[in-house]
Design an enzyme around this catalytic site. Structure first.
Site, short mmCIF file in Angstrom:
data_model
loop_
_atom_site.label_atom_id
_atom_site.label_comp_id
_atom_site.label_asym_id
_atom_site.label_seq_id
_atom_site.Cartn_x
_atom_site.Cartn_y
_atom_site.Cartn_z
N ASN A 173 0.79 -1.17 0.11
CA ASN A 173 -0.05 0.04 0.02
C ASN A 173 0.72 1.07 -0.19
OD1 ASN A 173 -0.47 1.69 2.38
ND2 ASN A 173 0.23 0.06 3.30
N PHE A 227 -1.33 8.23 4.62
CA PHE A 227 -2.27 8.90 5.62
C PHE A 227 -3.51 9.33 5.33
CE2 PHE A 227 1.84 9.67 8.71
CZ PHE A 227 1.82 8.25 8.81
N THR A 229 4.92 8.71 3.37
CA THR A 229 5.01 10.35 3.53
C THR A 229 6.35 10.59 3.42
OG1 THR A 229 2.99 10.24 5.16
CG2 THR A 229 4.60 12.05 5.27
N ASN A 266 6.54 -1.44 11.29
CA ASN A 266 5.60 -0.89 10.00
C ASN A 266 5.91 -1.84 8.88
OD1 ASN A 266 3.84 0.67 8.55
ND2 ASN A 266 4.14 2.36 9.91
#
Length: 364
Positions: A114, A118, A193, A270
Protein backbone atom coordinates in the site's frame (compact mmCIF):
# COMPACT_ATOMS: atom_id res chain seq x y z
CA UNK A 1 -18.28 -17.45 17.43
CA UNK A 2 -18.90 -15.68 14.12
CA UNK A 3 -21.99 -16.88 12.26
CA UNK A 4 -20.55 -16.33 8.76
CA UNK A 5 -17.32 -18.25 7.98
CA UNK A 6 -14.75 -15.94 6.42
CA UNK A 7 -13.99 -18.62 3.82
CA UNK A 8 -17.35 -17.76 2.26
CA UNK A 9 -16.74 -14.00 2.34
CA UNK A 10 -13.16 -13.76 1.16
CA UNK A 11 -13.69 -14.85 -2.49
CA UNK A 12 -16.23 -12.06 -2.94
CA UNK A 13 -13.96 -9.45 -1.36
CA UNK A 14 -10.94 -10.59 -3.36
CA UNK A 15 -12.86 -10.10 -6.62
CA UNK A 16 -13.03 -6.39 -5.77
CA UNK A 17 -10.14 -3.98 -6.13
CA UNK A 18 -8.23 -3.96 -2.82
CA UNK A 19 -9.23 -0.43 -1.76
CA UNK A 20 -12.85 -1.04 -2.77
CA UNK A 21 -12.89 -4.18 -0.60
CA UNK A 22 -11.27 -2.20 2.21
CA UNK A 23 -13.92 0.53 2.07
CA UNK A 24 -16.78 -1.96 1.79
CA UNK A 25 -15.51 -3.80 4.86
CA UNK A 26 -15.25 -0.61 6.89
CA UNK A 27 -18.67 0.56 5.74
CA UNK A 28 -20.20 -2.78 6.71
CA UNK A 29 -18.54 -2.76 10.12
CA UNK A 30 -19.64 0.82 10.78
CA UNK A 31 -23.24 0.01 9.80
CA UNK A 32 -23.54 -3.23 11.80
CA UNK A 33 -21.38 -2.67 14.90
CA UNK A 34 -24.29 -1.35 16.92
CA UNK A 35 -26.76 -4.01 15.86
CA UNK A 36 -27.42 -7.72 16.15
CA UNK A 37 -25.77 -8.14 12.73
CA UNK A 38 -22.36 -7.88 14.39
CA UNK A 39 -22.72 -11.54 15.30
CA UNK A 40 -21.81 -12.30 11.70
CA UNK A 41 -18.19 -11.56 12.68
CA UNK A 42 -18.22 -11.40 16.49
CA UNK A 43 -16.26 -13.68 18.79
CA UNK A 44 -15.95 -13.90 22.56
CA UNK A 45 -12.77 -12.27 23.80
CA UNK A 46 -10.16 -14.64 25.23
CA UNK A 47 -9.41 -13.69 28.83
CA UNK A 48 -5.62 -13.59 29.20
CA UNK A 49 -4.80 -10.31 30.98
CA UNK A 50 -1.35 -8.74 30.90
CA UNK A 51 -0.06 -5.72 32.82
CA UNK A 52 2.07 -3.51 30.60
CA UNK A 53 2.97 0.19 30.59
CA UNK A 54 0.64 0.77 33.53
CA UNK A 55 -2.33 -0.71 31.67
CA UNK A 56 -4.18 -4.02 31.88
CA UNK A 57 -4.61 -5.55 28.44
CA UNK A 58 -7.40 -8.20 28.50
CA UNK A 59 -5.43 -10.34 26.06
CA UNK A 60 -2.28 -9.98 24.00
CA UNK A 61 -3.76 -9.70 20.50
CA UNK A 62 -4.52 -6.27 19.06
CA UNK A 63 -5.72 -4.67 15.84
CA UNK A 64 -2.92 -2.71 14.16
CA UNK A 65 -3.35 0.87 13.00
CA UNK A 66 -4.00 1.52 9.33
CA UNK A 67 -7.18 -0.44 8.80
CA UNK A 68 -9.50 2.07 10.48
CA UNK A 69 -7.81 5.42 9.92
CA UNK A 70 -10.86 7.49 10.89
CA UNK A 71 -11.93 5.54 14.01
CA UNK A 72 -15.25 4.61 12.44
CA UNK A 73 -15.26 0.94 13.46
CA UNK A 74 -13.89 0.76 17.00
CA UNK A 75 -16.81 -1.29 18.32
CA UNK A 76 -17.02 -3.56 15.29
CA UNK A 77 -13.33 -4.43 15.51
CA UNK A 78 -13.62 -4.88 19.24
CA UNK A 79 -16.41 -7.40 18.74
CA UNK A 80 -13.92 -9.69 16.96
CA UNK A 81 -12.25 -10.45 20.30
CA UNK A 82 -9.24 -8.14 20.21
CA UNK A 83 -7.72 -7.22 23.56
CA UNK A 84 -6.92 -3.79 22.17
CA UNK A 85 -7.66 -1.87 18.99
CA UNK A 86 -5.44 0.84 17.51
CA UNK A 87 -7.00 3.30 15.06
CA UNK A 88 -5.43 5.97 12.85
CA UNK A 89 -3.02 7.22 11.64
CA UNK A 90 -4.71 10.60 12.04
CA UNK A 91 -3.17 13.92 10.96
CA UNK A 92 -4.16 17.42 12.11
CA UNK A 93 -5.86 18.27 8.80
CA UNK A 94 -7.81 16.05 6.45
CA UNK A 95 -5.84 14.86 3.44
CA UNK A 96 -6.65 12.61 0.47
CA UNK A 97 -3.44 10.59 0.50
CA UNK A 98 -1.68 9.42 -2.62
CA UNK A 99 -3.31 8.94 -6.05
CA UNK A 100 -5.20 5.72 -6.75
CA UNK A 101 -4.64 2.85 -7.30
CA UNK A 102 -2.59 2.60 -4.13
CA UNK A 103 -3.33 -0.86 -2.68
CA UNK A 104 -2.24 -4.15 -4.26
CA UNK A 105 -2.66 -7.78 -3.28
CA UNK A 106 0.09 -10.36 -3.72
CA UNK A 107 -1.94 -13.47 -2.89
CA UNK A 108 0.82 -15.95 -3.75
CA UNK A 109 2.88 -14.40 -0.95
CA UNK A 110 -0.05 -13.65 1.42
CA UNK A 111 0.99 -10.02 1.22
CA UNK A 112 -0.18 -6.50 0.43
CA UNK A 113 1.51 -3.37 -0.85
CA UNK A 114 0.00 0.00 0.00
CA UNK A 115 0.97 3.60 -0.58
CA UNK A 116 -2.15 5.17 0.91
CA UNK A 117 -0.25 8.07 2.46
CA UNK A 118 -2.16 8.81 5.69
CA UNK A 119 -5.46 9.41 3.89
CA UNK A 120 -7.88 10.49 6.61
CA UNK A 121 -10.64 12.94 7.51
CA UNK A 122 -8.54 14.92 9.98
CA UNK A 123 -8.28 15.24 13.74
CA UNK A 124 -11.68 16.80 14.49
CA UNK A 125 -13.63 14.07 12.64
CA UNK A 126 -11.43 11.38 14.20
CA UNK A 127 -12.10 12.59 17.74
CA UNK A 128 -15.83 12.86 17.03
CA UNK A 129 -15.88 9.23 15.88
CA UNK A 130 -14.02 8.10 19.00
CA UNK A 131 -16.53 9.96 21.16
CA UNK A 132 -19.42 8.29 19.34
CA UNK A 133 -18.08 4.78 19.96
CA UNK A 134 -19.86 2.56 22.44
CA UNK A 135 -16.49 1.83 24.04
CA UNK A 136 -15.96 5.48 24.88
CA UNK A 137 -19.53 6.03 26.04
CA UNK A 138 -19.30 3.05 28.38
CA UNK A 139 -16.06 4.40 29.83
CA UNK A 140 -17.78 7.70 30.54
CA UNK A 141 -20.84 6.12 32.09
CA UNK A 142 -18.84 4.09 34.57
CA UNK A 143 -20.56 0.89 33.40
CA UNK A 144 -18.71 -2.07 34.92
CA UNK A 145 -16.55 -4.18 32.63
CA UNK A 146 -14.21 -6.63 34.30
CA UNK A 147 -11.87 -6.68 31.32
CA UNK A 148 -12.41 -3.68 29.04
CA UNK A 149 -10.84 -3.58 25.61
CA UNK A 150 -8.17 -0.89 25.36
CA UNK A 151 -7.95 1.78 22.68
CA UNK A 152 -4.80 3.08 21.05
CA UNK A 153 -4.84 6.26 18.97
CA UNK A 154 -2.15 6.56 16.30
CA UNK A 155 -0.92 10.03 15.26
CA UNK A 156 1.12 11.36 12.34
CA UNK A 157 1.98 14.47 10.36
CA UNK A 158 0.38 16.02 7.30
CA UNK A 159 2.18 15.49 4.01
CA UNK A 160 2.28 19.26 3.45
CA UNK A 161 4.02 19.95 6.75
CA UNK A 162 7.79 20.37 6.32
CA UNK A 163 9.73 17.67 8.11
CA UNK A 164 11.45 20.39 10.18
CA UNK A 165 8.04 21.21 11.68
CA UNK A 166 6.83 17.63 12.11
CA UNK A 167 6.80 17.97 15.89
CA UNK A 168 4.12 20.68 15.61
CA UNK A 169 1.74 18.20 13.95
CA UNK A 170 2.44 15.46 16.47
CA UNK A 171 1.84 17.85 19.36
CA UNK A 172 -1.41 19.09 17.81
CA UNK A 173 -2.62 15.52 17.46
CA UNK A 174 -1.45 14.59 20.95
CA UNK A 175 -3.40 17.52 22.41
CA UNK A 176 -6.52 16.34 20.61
CA UNK A 177 -6.43 12.60 21.28
CA UNK A 178 -4.98 12.55 24.79
CA UNK A 179 -8.29 12.63 26.74
CA UNK A 180 -9.68 9.65 24.77
CA UNK A 181 -6.73 7.27 24.50
CA UNK A 182 -5.57 4.40 26.66
CA UNK A 183 -2.27 4.80 24.84
CA UNK A 184 -1.00 6.89 21.92
CA UNK A 185 1.24 5.68 19.11
CA UNK A 186 3.57 8.11 17.33
CA UNK A 187 3.98 6.90 13.76
CA UNK A 188 7.36 7.95 12.34
CA UNK A 189 7.80 4.93 10.09
CA UNK A 190 5.30 5.01 7.24
CA UNK A 191 7.20 4.77 3.94
CA UNK A 192 4.45 6.71 2.17
CA UNK A 193 5.00 10.20 3.62
CA UNK A 194 8.08 11.93 2.26
CA UNK A 195 11.05 12.07 4.68
CA UNK A 196 8.99 10.72 7.59
CA UNK A 197 11.44 7.93 8.37
CA UNK A 198 14.21 10.49 8.82
CA UNK A 199 12.64 11.16 12.24
CA UNK A 200 14.09 7.81 13.35
CA UNK A 201 17.61 9.27 13.28
CA UNK A 202 19.38 10.16 16.51
CA UNK A 203 19.08 13.95 16.78
CA UNK A 204 15.63 14.18 15.17
CA UNK A 205 14.24 11.40 17.35
CA UNK A 206 15.63 12.88 20.55
CA UNK A 207 14.10 16.25 19.71
CA UNK A 208 10.72 14.74 18.91
CA UNK A 209 10.58 12.55 22.02
CA UNK A 210 11.68 15.45 24.16
CA UNK A 211 8.93 17.72 22.82
CA UNK A 212 6.28 15.01 23.20
CA UNK A 213 7.42 14.13 26.72
CA UNK A 214 7.20 17.76 27.81
CA UNK A 215 3.74 18.16 26.30
CA UNK A 216 2.56 14.87 27.83
CA UNK A 217 3.45 16.11 31.32
CA UNK A 218 1.32 19.21 30.78
CA UNK A 219 -1.56 17.11 29.45
CA UNK A 220 -1.30 14.70 32.37
CA UNK A 221 -1.73 17.61 34.77
CA UNK A 222 -4.63 19.00 32.76
CA UNK A 223 -6.56 15.72 32.35
CA UNK A 224 -5.54 13.93 35.53
CA UNK A 225 -4.15 10.85 33.82
CA UNK A 226 -0.75 9.77 32.56
CA UNK A 227 -0.96 7.68 29.42
CA UNK A 228 1.88 5.73 27.79
CA UNK A 229 3.14 6.67 24.36
CA UNK A 230 4.48 4.10 21.89
CA UNK A 231 6.87 4.83 19.04
CA UNK A 232 6.17 2.93 15.79
CA UNK A 233 9.33 2.10 13.86
CA UNK A 234 10.24 0.54 10.53
CA UNK A 235 11.58 -2.96 9.84
CA UNK A 236 14.17 -1.54 7.41
CA UNK A 237 16.71 -0.68 10.08
CA UNK A 238 20.22 -2.00 10.58
CA UNK A 239 21.64 -2.99 13.96
CA UNK A 240 23.24 0.43 14.55
CA UNK A 241 19.99 2.26 13.82
CA UNK A 242 18.10 -0.01 16.21
CA UNK A 243 20.67 0.72 18.91
CA UNK A 244 20.22 4.48 18.39
CA UNK A 245 16.44 4.17 18.73
CA UNK A 246 16.75 1.93 21.78
CA UNK A 247 19.14 4.28 23.56
CA UNK A 248 16.88 7.27 22.85
CA UNK A 249 13.83 5.41 24.12
CA UNK A 250 15.69 4.42 27.29
CA UNK A 251 16.53 8.07 28.01
CA UNK A 252 12.83 8.84 28.20
CA UNK A 253 11.36 5.47 29.21
CA UNK A 254 13.52 4.59 32.22
CA UNK A 255 13.71 6.30 35.60
CA UNK A 256 16.87 7.25 37.48
CA UNK A 257 17.25 3.68 38.81
CA UNK A 258 17.00 2.15 35.36
CA UNK A 259 13.46 0.84 35.81
CA UNK A 260 10.71 1.36 33.23
CA UNK A 261 8.57 4.37 34.06
CA UNK A 262 5.50 3.37 32.01
CA UNK A 263 5.94 6.48 29.88
CA UNK A 264 7.20 4.99 26.61
CA UNK A 265 7.00 1.82 24.58
CA UNK A 266 7.74 0.74 21.01
CA UNK A 267 5.67 -0.79 18.20
CA UNK A 268 7.82 -2.91 15.89
CA UNK A 269 7.27 -2.81 12.99
CA UNK A 270 5.60 -0.95 10.16
CA UNK A 271 5.64 -2.11 6.52
CA UNK A 272 8.86 -2.72 4.57
CA UNK A 273 10.33 -1.25 1.41
CA UNK A 274 12.14 -4.52 0.70
CA UNK A 275 10.92 -6.66 -2.19
CA UNK A 276 13.41 -9.50 -1.76
CA UNK A 277 10.72 -12.02 -0.76
CA UNK A 278 8.28 -11.15 -3.56
CA UNK A 279 10.52 -10.71 -6.60
CA UNK A 280 8.83 -11.64 -9.84
CA UNK A 281 5.28 -11.53 -8.49
CA UNK A 282 2.59 -9.34 -10.00
CA UNK A 283 2.62 -5.87 -8.38
CA UNK A 284 5.88 -6.59 -6.56
CA UNK A 285 7.48 -3.48 -8.08
CA UNK A 286 4.72 -1.12 -6.98
CA UNK A 287 5.90 1.68 -4.69
CA UNK A 288 4.75 1.55 -1.09
CA UNK A 289 5.02 -0.56 2.03
CA UNK A 290 4.89 -4.36 1.88
CA UNK A 291 2.99 -6.15 4.64
CA UNK A 292 1.97 -9.73 5.31
CA UNK A 293 3.86 -13.01 5.50
CA UNK A 294 7.13 -11.75 3.94
CA UNK A 295 7.59 -9.27 6.80
CA UNK A 296 7.44 -11.82 9.65
CA UNK A 297 11.11 -12.74 9.82
CA UNK A 298 12.50 -9.20 9.52
CA UNK A 299 9.95 -7.85 12.00
CA UNK A 300 10.80 -10.60 14.50
CA UNK A 301 14.48 -9.81 14.09
CA UNK A 302 13.88 -6.14 14.92
CA UNK A 303 11.79 -7.15 17.94
CA UNK A 304 14.56 -9.46 19.12
CA UNK A 305 17.24 -6.79 18.74
CA UNK A 306 15.08 -4.24 20.54
CA UNK A 307 14.45 -6.60 23.42
CA UNK A 308 18.17 -7.22 23.81
CA UNK A 309 18.89 -3.48 23.74
CA UNK A 310 15.97 -2.31 25.89
CA UNK A 311 16.00 -4.97 28.58
CA UNK A 312 13.32 -7.38 29.81
CA UNK A 313 10.71 -4.91 31.07
CA UNK A 314 10.48 -2.27 28.33
CA UNK A 315 7.06 -2.43 26.59
CA UNK A 316 7.21 -3.84 23.06
CA UNK A 317 4.25 -4.44 20.73
CA UNK A 318 5.18 -6.74 17.86
CA UNK A 319 3.45 -6.40 14.50
CA UNK A 320 4.27 -7.62 11.02
CA UNK A 321 3.55 -10.83 9.17
CA UNK A 322 1.24 -12.59 11.62
CA UNK A 323 -0.83 -14.88 9.40
CA UNK A 324 -1.34 -17.78 11.85
CA UNK A 325 -1.57 -18.31 15.58
CA UNK A 326 1.91 -19.85 15.45
CA UNK A 327 3.23 -16.62 13.91
CA UNK A 328 1.83 -14.69 16.86
CA UNK A 329 3.59 -17.02 19.28
CA UNK A 330 6.86 -16.59 17.33
CA UNK A 331 6.68 -12.84 17.76
CA UNK A 332 6.27 -13.13 21.52
CA UNK A 333 9.14 -15.62 21.61
CA UNK A 334 11.20 -12.98 19.76
CA UNK A 335 10.58 -10.57 22.63
CA UNK A 336 7.22 -8.84 22.11
CA UNK A 337 4.84 -8.43 25.04
CA UNK A 338 1.80 -7.95 22.81
CA UNK A 339 1.09 -8.51 19.11
CA UNK A 340 -1.02 -6.79 16.47
CA UNK A 341 -2.45 -8.09 13.21
CA UNK A 342 -3.68 -6.39 10.04
CA UNK A 343 -2.87 -8.21 6.79
CA UNK A 344 -3.53 -11.53 8.52
CA UNK A 345 -7.08 -10.36 9.18
CA UNK A 346 -7.57 -9.71 5.47
CA UNK A 347 -6.26 -13.11 4.40
CA UNK A 348 -7.47 -15.28 7.31
CA UNK A 349 -10.47 -13.40 8.69
CA UNK A 350 -11.61 -12.60 12.24
CA UNK A 351 -11.11 -16.19 13.42
CA UNK A 352 -7.38 -15.49 13.54
CA UNK A 353 -7.89 -13.19 16.53
CA UNK A 354 -9.27 -15.89 18.80
CA UNK A 355 -6.89 -18.56 17.47
CA UNK A 356 -3.87 -16.38 18.21
CA UNK A 357 -5.11 -15.29 21.63
CA UNK A 358 -5.87 -18.89 22.62
CA UNK A 359 -2.50 -20.25 21.52
CA UNK A 360 -0.64 -17.42 23.24
CA UNK A 361 -2.57 -18.13 26.44
CA UNK A 362 -1.82 -21.85 26.17
CA UNK A 363 1.85 -21.30 25.39
CA UNK A 364 2.75 -18.59 27.88
Amino acid sequence: MALVPYALTRPFLFKLAPEAAHELTLHSLARTQGSALKWAYASARVNDPLELAGLTFPNRVGMAAGLDKNARCIDGLGAMGFGFVEVGTVTPLAQPGNPKPRMFRLPQAHALINRLGFNNDGLAAFIDNVRQSRLYKQSQSGAPDASPMLLGLNIGKNASTPIERAADDYLTCLDGVYPYADYVTVNISSPNTKNLRSLQSDEALDGLLGAISERREALAQKHGKHIPIFLKIAPDLDADQIQVIAQTLKRYGLNSTGQVNNAWGVVATNTTLSREAVKGLAHADEAGGLSGAPVLAMSNQVVSQLRAALGPQFPIIGVGGIMTAEDAVSKIRAGADLVQIYTGLIYQGPGLVRQAANLIKKTF
